[in-house]
Design an enzyme around this catalytic site. Structure first.
Site, mmCIF file in Angstrom:
data_model
loop_
_atom_site.group_PDB
_atom_site.id
_atom_site.type_symbol
_atom_site.label_atom_id
_atom_site.label_comp_id
_atom_site.label_asym_id
_atom_site.label_seq_id
_atom_site.Cartn_x
_atom_site.Cartn_y
_atom_site.Cartn_z
ATOM 1 N N ASP A 97 0.859 -1.203 0.000
ATOM 2 C CA ASP A 97 0.000 0.000 0.000
ATOM 3 C C ASP A 97 0.892 1.248 0.000
ATOM 4 O O ASP A 97 1.804 1.371 0.820
ATOM 5 C CB ASP A 97 -0.860 -0.050 1.282
ATOM 6 N N HIS A 98 0.640 2.157 -0.933
ATOM 7 C CA HIS A 98 1.355 3.446 -0.982
ATOM 8 C C HIS A 98 2.875 3.322 -1.020
ATOM 9 O O HIS A 98 3.572 3.993 -0.253
ATOM 10 C CB HIS A 98 0.956 4.330 0.213
ATOM 11 N N ASP A 134 2.783 4.965 -5.474
ATOM 12 C CA ASP A 134 2.027 6.205 -5.264
ATOM 13 C C ASP A 134 2.948 7.390 -5.518
ATOM 14 O O ASP A 134 3.655 7.857 -4.644
ATOM 15 C CB ASP A 134 1.475 6.251 -3.839
ATOM 16 N N GLU A 136 -1.628 5.926 -8.608
ATOM 17 C CA GLU A 136 -2.609 6.932 -8.173
ATOM 18 C C GLU A 136 -2.437 8.201 -8.988
ATOM 19 O O GLU A 136 -1.320 8.657 -9.212
ATOM 20 C CB GLU A 136 -2.439 7.230 -6.671
ATOM 21 N N HIS A 154 -7.895 9.980 3.597
ATOM 22 C CA HIS A 154 -7.424 9.028 4.615
ATOM 23 C C HIS A 154 -7.766 9.512 6.027
ATOM 24 O O HIS A 154 -7.845 10.703 6.274
ATOM 25 C CB HIS A 154 -5.909 8.845 4.491
ATOM 26 N N GLY A 155 -7.956 8.557 6.924
ATOM 27 C CA GLY A 155 -8.132 8.889 8.334
ATOM 28 C C GLY A 155 -9.585 9.004 8.744
ATOM 29 O O GLY A 155 -10.503 8.646 7.995
ATOM 30 N N GLY A 198 -9.071 5.720 1.170
ATOM 31 C CA GLY A 198 -9.751 6.583 2.139
ATOM 32 C C GLY A 198 -11.231 6.272 2.224
ATOM 33 O O GLY A 198 -12.068 7.172 2.324
ATOM 34 N N ALA A 199 -11.572 4.974 2.199
ATOM 35 C CA ALA A 199 -12.986 4.590 2.068
ATOM 36 C C ALA A 199 -13.600 4.070 3.367
ATOM 37 O O ALA A 199 -14.615 3.378 3.341
ATOM 38 C CB ALA A 199 -13.127 3.567 0.948
ATOM 39 N N ILE A 259 -9.683 -0.059 3.206
ATOM 40 C CA ILE A 259 -10.230 0.190 4.538
ATOM 41 C C ILE A 259 -9.164 -0.084 5.593
ATOM 42 O O ILE A 259 -8.662 -1.205 5.700
ATOM 43 C CB ILE A 259 -11.474 -0.694 4.788
HETATM 44 P P1 13P Z 1 -9.060 4.859 5.469
HETATM 45 O O1 13P Z 1 -8.170 5.741 6.290
HETATM 46 O O2 13P Z 1 -10.288 5.570 5.054
HETATM 47 O O3 13P Z 1 -9.340 3.562 6.112
HETATM 48 O O4 13P Z 1 -8.249 4.532 4.098
HETATM 49 C C1 13P Z 1 -7.281 3.523 4.074
HETATM 50 C C2 13P Z 1 -6.469 3.556 2.828
HETATM 51 O O5 13P Z 1 -6.769 4.193 1.854
HETATM 52 C C3 13P Z 1 -5.253 2.718 2.826
HETATM 53 O O6 13P Z 1 -4.504 2.893 1.661
HETATM 54 O O1 G3H Z 2 -3.291 5.010 3.702
HETATM 55 C C1 G3H Z 2 -2.730 4.701 4.734
HETATM 56 C C2 G3H Z 2 -3.125 3.505 5.497
HETATM 57 O O2 G3H Z 2 -4.195 3.784 6.366
HETATM 58 C C3 G3H Z 2 -1.943 2.947 6.225
HETATM 59 O O3 G3H Z 2 -1.624 3.734 7.312
HETATM 60 O O4 G3H Z 2 0.747 4.306 6.868
HETATM 61 O O5 G3H Z 2 -0.202 4.466 9.186
HETATM 62 O O6 G3H Z 2 0.205 2.233 8.142
HETATM 63 P P1 G3H Z 2 -0.121 3.688 7.920
HETATM 64 ZN ZN ZN Z 3 -4.597 4.848 0.843
#
Ligand code: 13P
Ligand code: G3H
Ligand code: ZN
Length: 309
Positions: free
Chosen positions: A82-83, A104, A134, A180-181, A212-213, A255
């Site tokens: 992720d990212h 990303d 992205e 996000h968040g 960010g869902a 999520i």
């Molecule tokens: P949330 O912060 O909405 O759960 O998004 C998570 C996310 O996009 C992880 O890449």
């Molecule tokens: O998009 C981010 C995810 O919620 C992961 O969060 O980088 O704190 O592990 P993190």
């Molecule tokens: Zn994300």
């Protein structure tokens, strides 16, 4: 069944108007809670690991835990970065056996985003790994970087089509108003569905991704606060908006925050209500059960990925 890529999952999700949940994982109990729910609901999964998770857990532990989940459950599971913010971290994950990576480079100018994404696509595709990129920029917090709402930019549909064509990327995260968040909207929640429709129209058959869902369920926030937290004003994406997005080319829904809230609420509750316990299996076990419950809810009521197998 070994770890799989998301290719087949997205094809079916696109055709049948549902989405695959991409859940962030950081430790054994989070993985177990997610996988138990998916197993009972016969749903495929994307388990995703952020740079922060790699740092927290040590990548080898997460990889082995996810392999254990595959062996234990027999489910179709994708292990996804992720990212990823550089070629190096994406390469590392491809070399480590991830079946999907996200590059990303959304903070870079268009041409630089294309160049870096293409570099990752070339490396990953040669090794049978799929790539998410992205375009556009979400507001909110990720990996401790706070993207201010004023620095967020929505995805331009024409650019999205050009980006996919020139990079050969397998899926694309789009910015249409999610973030996000736990603090996604100051006023009423709204997503730019016209924009999503325009993007999907220019990219027929192509899987889109919503980051960010999280929906930030009020009951979890209230529970956290009842047991000593202070999370005022949290607001997430309404579930009906997510369901609508699954009918418009969105095949992957990310999520993380909702899992954090569910787990934290359960652990806080146990520690307050059962103050004599000092056995981590009690309170972390409650956290795992809460993760299972929320993931089941997402799979059945939001994503529609149940009864896949
Ligand atoms: P949330 O912060 O909405 O759960 O998004 C998570 C996310 O996009 C992880 O890449
Ligand atoms: O998009 C981010 C995810 O919620 C992961 O969060 O980088 O704190 O592990 P993190
Ligand atoms: Zn994300």
């Amino acid at each position: 069944m070994p770890l799989i890529t998301s290719k087949e999952l997205f094809k079916r999700a696109y055709e049948e108007n549902f989405a695959i949940g991409a859940f962030n994982v950081n430790n054994m109990e989070i993985i177990q809670g997610i996988v138990e729910a998916a197993k009972e609901e016969r749903s495929p999964l994307i388990l995703q690991v952020s740079a922060g998770a790699r740092k927290y857990a040590n990548p080898i532990y997460l990889k082995k835990l996810v392999e254990a989940a595959v062996e234990d459950s027999g489910l179709p599971i994708v292990l996804h970065l992720d990212h990823g913010d550089s070629f190096e971290i994406c390469k590392q994950c491809v070399d480590d056996g991830f079946t999907s990576v996200m590059i990303d480079a959304s903070h870079l100018p268009f041409e630089e985003n294309i160049a870096l994404t293409k570099q990752v696509v070339d490396y990953a595709h040669d090794r049978g790994v799929v790539v998410e990129a992205e375009l556009g920029r979400l507001a909110g917090i990720e990996d401790a970087v706070n993207v201010d709402a004023k620095d967020a930019t929505f995805t331009d549909p024409e650019q999205a089509a050009e980006f996919v064509e020139r990079t050969g990327v397998d899926s694309l995260a789009v910015a249409i108003g999610t973030s996000h968040g736990a603090y996604k909207f100051k006023g009423e929640p709204s997503l730019d569905f016209e924009r999503l429709e325009a993007i999907a129209k220019l990219l027929p058959g192509f899987p889109l991704v919503l980051h960010g869902a999280s929906s930030v369920p009020a009951e979890y926030v209230e529970l956290c606060n009842k047991y000593g937290a202070d999370i005022p004003g949290a607001k997430g994406v309404p579930e009906e908006m997510l369901r609508k997005a699954t009918t418009m080319g969105v095949c992957k829904i990310n999520i993380d925050t909702d899992l954090r809230l569910a787990m934290t609420a359960a652990i806080r509750k146990r520690l307050v209500e059962d103050p004599s316990t000092f056995d981590p299996r009690h309170y972390i076990g409650d956290g795992r059960a809460a993760i299972k419950e929320i993931v089941r809810h997402k799979i059945v009521n939001v994503l529609g990925s149940n009864n896949y197998i």
